[in-house]
Design an enzyme around this catalytic site. Structure first.
Site, PDB file in Angstrom:
ATOM      1  N   GLU A 120      11.929 -12.093  25.745  1.00  0.00           N
ATOM      2  CA  GLU A 120      11.812 -11.899  24.301  1.00  0.00           C
ATOM      3  C   GLU A 120      11.478 -10.438  24.003  1.00  0.00           C
ATOM      4  O   GLU A 120      11.213  -9.653  24.915  1.00  0.00           O
ATOM      5  CB  GLU A 120      10.753 -12.850  23.717  1.00  0.00           C
ATOM      6  CG  GLU A 120      11.144 -14.315  23.865  1.00  0.00           C
ATOM      7  CD  GLU A 120      10.103 -15.278  23.326  1.00  0.00           C
ATOM      8  OE1 GLU A 120      10.451 -16.448  23.124  1.00  0.00           O
ATOM      9  OE2 GLU A 120       8.952 -14.863  23.120  1.00  0.00           O
ATOM     10  N   HIS A 243       7.267 -12.513  11.152  1.00  0.00           N
ATOM     11  CA  HIS A 243       8.347 -12.819  12.082  1.00  0.00           C
ATOM     12  C   HIS A 243       9.653 -12.348  11.464  1.00  0.00           C
ATOM     13  O   HIS A 243       9.934 -12.634  10.298  1.00  0.00           O
ATOM     14  CB  HIS A 243       8.414 -14.311  12.391  1.00  0.00           C
ATOM     15  CG  HIS A 243       9.206 -14.607  13.619  1.00  0.00           C
ATOM     16  ND1 HIS A 243      10.579 -14.500  13.658  1.00  0.00           N
ATOM     17  CD2 HIS A 243       8.819 -14.980  14.877  1.00  0.00           C
ATOM     18  CE1 HIS A 243      11.005 -14.804  14.872  1.00  0.00           C
ATOM     19  NE2 HIS A 243       9.961 -15.097  15.629  1.00  0.00           N
ATOM     20  N   ARG A 289       8.331  -6.985  17.300  1.00  0.00           N
ATOM     21  CA  ARG A 289       8.531  -7.639  16.014  1.00  0.00           C
ATOM     22  C   ARG A 289       8.240  -6.745  14.805  1.00  0.00           C
ATOM     23  O   ARG A 289       8.899  -6.866  13.782  1.00  0.00           O
ATOM     24  CB  ARG A 289       7.663  -8.904  15.937  1.00  0.00           C
ATOM     25  CG  ARG A 289       8.165 -10.007  16.837  1.00  0.00           C
ATOM     26  CD  ARG A 289       7.243 -11.207  16.804  1.00  0.00           C
ATOM     27  NE  ARG A 289       7.786 -12.287  17.625  1.00  0.00           N
ATOM     28  CZ  ARG A 289       7.161 -13.431  17.847  1.00  0.00           C
ATOM     29  NH1 ARG A 289       5.971 -13.645  17.309  1.00  0.00           N
ATOM     30  NH2 ARG A 289       7.708 -14.363  18.602  1.00  0.00           N
ATOM     31  N   HIS A 350       3.747 -14.670   9.779  1.00  0.00           N
ATOM     32  CA  HIS A 350       3.848 -15.518  10.963  1.00  0.00           C
ATOM     33  C   HIS A 350       2.552 -15.628  11.755  1.00  0.00           C
ATOM     34  O   HIS A 350       2.186 -16.708  12.193  1.00  0.00           O
ATOM     35  CB  HIS A 350       4.956 -14.971  11.861  1.00  0.00           C
ATOM     36  CG  HIS A 350       5.221 -15.780  13.083  1.00  0.00           C
ATOM     37  ND1 HIS A 350       5.622 -17.103  13.028  1.00  0.00           N
ATOM     38  CD2 HIS A 350       5.152 -15.460  14.418  1.00  0.00           C
ATOM     39  CE1 HIS A 350       5.797 -17.563  14.260  1.00  0.00           C
ATOM     40  NE2 HIS A 350       5.506 -16.595  15.113  1.00  0.00           N
ATOM     41  N   ARG A 385       1.408  -8.269  17.893  1.00  0.00           N
ATOM     42  CA  ARG A 385       1.399  -9.243  18.990  1.00  0.00           C
ATOM     43  C   ARG A 385       2.713  -9.229  19.757  1.00  0.00           C
ATOM     44  O   ARG A 385       3.788  -9.291  19.168  1.00  0.00           O
ATOM     45  CB  ARG A 385       1.153 -10.644  18.434  1.00  0.00           C
ATOM     46  CG  ARG A 385       1.193 -11.732  19.502  1.00  0.00           C
ATOM     47  CD  ARG A 385       0.833 -13.083  18.923  1.00  0.00           C
ATOM     48  NE  ARG A 385       1.864 -13.611  18.061  1.00  0.00           N
ATOM     49  CZ  ARG A 385       2.897 -14.353  18.465  1.00  0.00           C
ATOM     50  NH1 ARG A 385       3.066 -14.606  19.756  1.00  0.00           N
ATOM     51  NH2 ARG A 385       3.763 -14.827  17.595  1.00  0.00           N
TER      52      ARG A 385
END
Length: 536
Positions: A120, A243, A289, A350, A385
């Site tokens: 990811e 997100h 992100r 998110h 994060r």
């Protein structure tokens, strides 16, 4: 003072991965009550799609996981905390496996690695263990099933925690510590007391403070607000992760399109079909992100359009349906086909990267009060994060908090009596529309003024609005009987104020906090720590 409605060794508020993993580790020796605001599985864990980051591949390393986390955190992570969590990742994930959670495996054990590991954004290796695209569902249902089978675990569904009860409130001698909580029984519509040797907040984050969010309705910042009111410091509340890829559809406003899609080759495109991430970051769709969300937000505003698009239709239909069955079937039910067309997406709130300040065992500033999971600030996430570190944090702190509690609980006792909830001077409200009005106003101005792109003027405007709302809510709370909506509104307003205060203090742009007035990043990164004006 009255005898307690509930009494246990450990009261855990929250029934996600953090709370239930801790409960299960304590259950062989201690009586545990788990209080869940809604149904047991109605939390963020259940809806997590992507997976859990841990080093299982021989080509990967713990040091690489640490460095990826530090990079994603934009210089604001606590290296010691990151090292602690990454170093304990594998055995905590193995505990899940040993307890029946099934992760996807490679056919034939490719390269000696039995598990199918995906990659990811922000990760330099494939290290995400997953159960198709519904990892949270696999984790949560397994943990709930195990908890239901444990005689030492009592599960209370539809119980809202109102506030922490500390020893000074209960008139108990000795140093100040958490001794229980007031719980609102939603079915009986009454406040009950629960006494405990220690109390654990595992309530998740506060993304519901924003108008658009990927989170379930229960994510209203309850634990952060309760910790603050109990006298705990909070940190880094300005860092709210949006997100990048939430489905843009009127019938599914909080459905998430997993980052694993981009890990497997999905591309981000403008409405005309052209790609744009290369204009913002050399890592393209696999940038962290914060970078991706800001790029999407920028393109939407620049072009004056409602959404961007996520496209994985260049992959085979069998591959897509095999790897992302939950997402595929959900989209089909809405008339969208992941295998043949781009899917409309927008960023949405998110994850709450800040929270109650804790040590490596989850201990807060108040003795006997712990915070684990998204409710806490451990130093792991910094200013942003890294994907799939969230469930990992829950598991590691479920383990480390259990170690601390096992050593301290034998020296503590739960009080037999606690002060009852006083409703002698309140009435039933005949103006509940006020709650709904304030609720919508709060979430709207937080989205408009304290969102992906901020400015001092916007933040100051939000601060004035929240001060007025806080006064209205305090008056309402003092005069009327509580309800689920009132409790959540009170906590959301508290958390919104903490977010705004933190954002105003940060005179730079870093990670998830981008302000037009201070676009530069300072040379020295420091967390934003707020201390309550609290007197025991």
């Amino acid at each position: 003072m009255k005898s307690c409605d509930h009494r246990c060794d450990v009261l855990i508020i929250g029934s996600g991965a953090a709370g239930l993993s801790l409960a299960l580790r304590l259950a062989p020796s201690y009586r545990v009550i788990v209080a869940s605001k809604g149904a047991l599985n109605e939390g963020s864990t259940f809806y997590a799609q992507g997976g859990i980051a841990a080093v299982f591949d021989q080509a990967d390393s713990i040091e690489s996981h640490i460095e990826d986390t530090l990079t994603a955190g934009a210089g604001l992570c606590d290296r010691s905390a990151v090292t602690f969590i990454a170093s304990n990742a594998r055995h905590c994930v193995q505990w899940l496996i040993n307890n029946g959670v099934s992760f996807d495996k490679n056919a034939g054990g490719v390269s000696g690695q039995p598990y199918h590991l995906t990659r990811e954004g922000g990760h330099s290796h494939r290290r995400i263990l997953h159960s198709a695209d519904a990892t949270g569902h696999a984790v949560e249902t397994t943990l709930v099933s195990l908890a239901l089978s444990q005689p030492n675990i009592q599960l209370l569904e539809r119980f809202n925690a109102v506030d922490i009860i500390t020893s000074d409130k209960a008139g108990l001698p000795g140093s100040r510590r958490a001794v229980g909580a007031w719980l609102w029984n939603r079915q009986l519509e009454r406040v009950e007391t629960c006494s405990a040797r220690s109390v654990i907040l595992a309530t998740g984050g506060a993304a519901k403070v924003y108008q658009y969010t990927t989170n379930p309705d229960v994510a209203s910042g309850d634990g952060i607000a309760m910790a603050w009111r109990a006298g705990c410091r909070v940190a880094n509340m300005e860092f709210n992760q949006f997100h990048p890829t939430c489905l843009f559809h009127p019938q599914a406003r909080n459905f998430l399109l997993s980052e694993a899609l981009r890990g497997e080759g999905a591309l981000l495109k403008r409405p005309d079909g052209s790609r744009f991430m290369a204009d913002f970051d050399p890592r393209g769709e696999l940038a962290p992100r914060d970078v991706v969300a800001q790029a999407i937000d920028y393109e939407m505003k620049r072009l004056g359009v409602d959404c961007m698009y996520l496209d994985i239709s260049h992959k085979s239909a069998d591959f897509i349906r095999g790897h992302f069955p939950t997402i595929y079937h959900k989209l089909i039910s809405l008339g969208l086909d992941l295998t043949s067309e781009p899917i409309p997406i927008v960023p949405a709130a998110h994850y709450t990267c800040g929270g109650a300040v804790v040590d490596n065992q989850g201990q807060t500033d108040v003795a006997g009060l712990y915070a684990i999971g998204e409710v806490s600030y451990t130093g792991l996430h910094g200013a942003n994060r890294l994907a799939s570190n969230s469930l990992l944090e829950c598991l590691v702190y479920g383990w480390s908090a259990s170690q601390a509690l096992i050593s301290t609980l034998p020296h503590l006792s739960a009080p037999a009596r606690l002060p009852p909830w006083d409703e002698s001077r309140v009435d039933d409200s005949d103006e509940r529309v006020i709650i709904q009005h304030n609720w919508h106003e709060l979430r709207l101005f937080m989205w408009d003024y304290v969102g992906i792109v901020r400015s001092t003027k916007r933040l100051e405007r939000a601060q004035r609005r929240i001060q007025l709302l806080q006064a209205e809510i305090a008056e309402y709370y003092a005069n009327f009987r509580i309800s689920n909506n009132l409790l959540e509104l009170r906590n959301l307003a508290e958390v919104a104020e903490l977010i705004i205060k933190s954002a105003l203090q940060r005179k730079e742009s870093r990670g998830l906090h981008y302000t037009l007035d201070y676009p530069q990043t300072l040379a020295h990164a420091r967390p934003t720590v707020l201390t309550p004006d609290f007197k025991a």
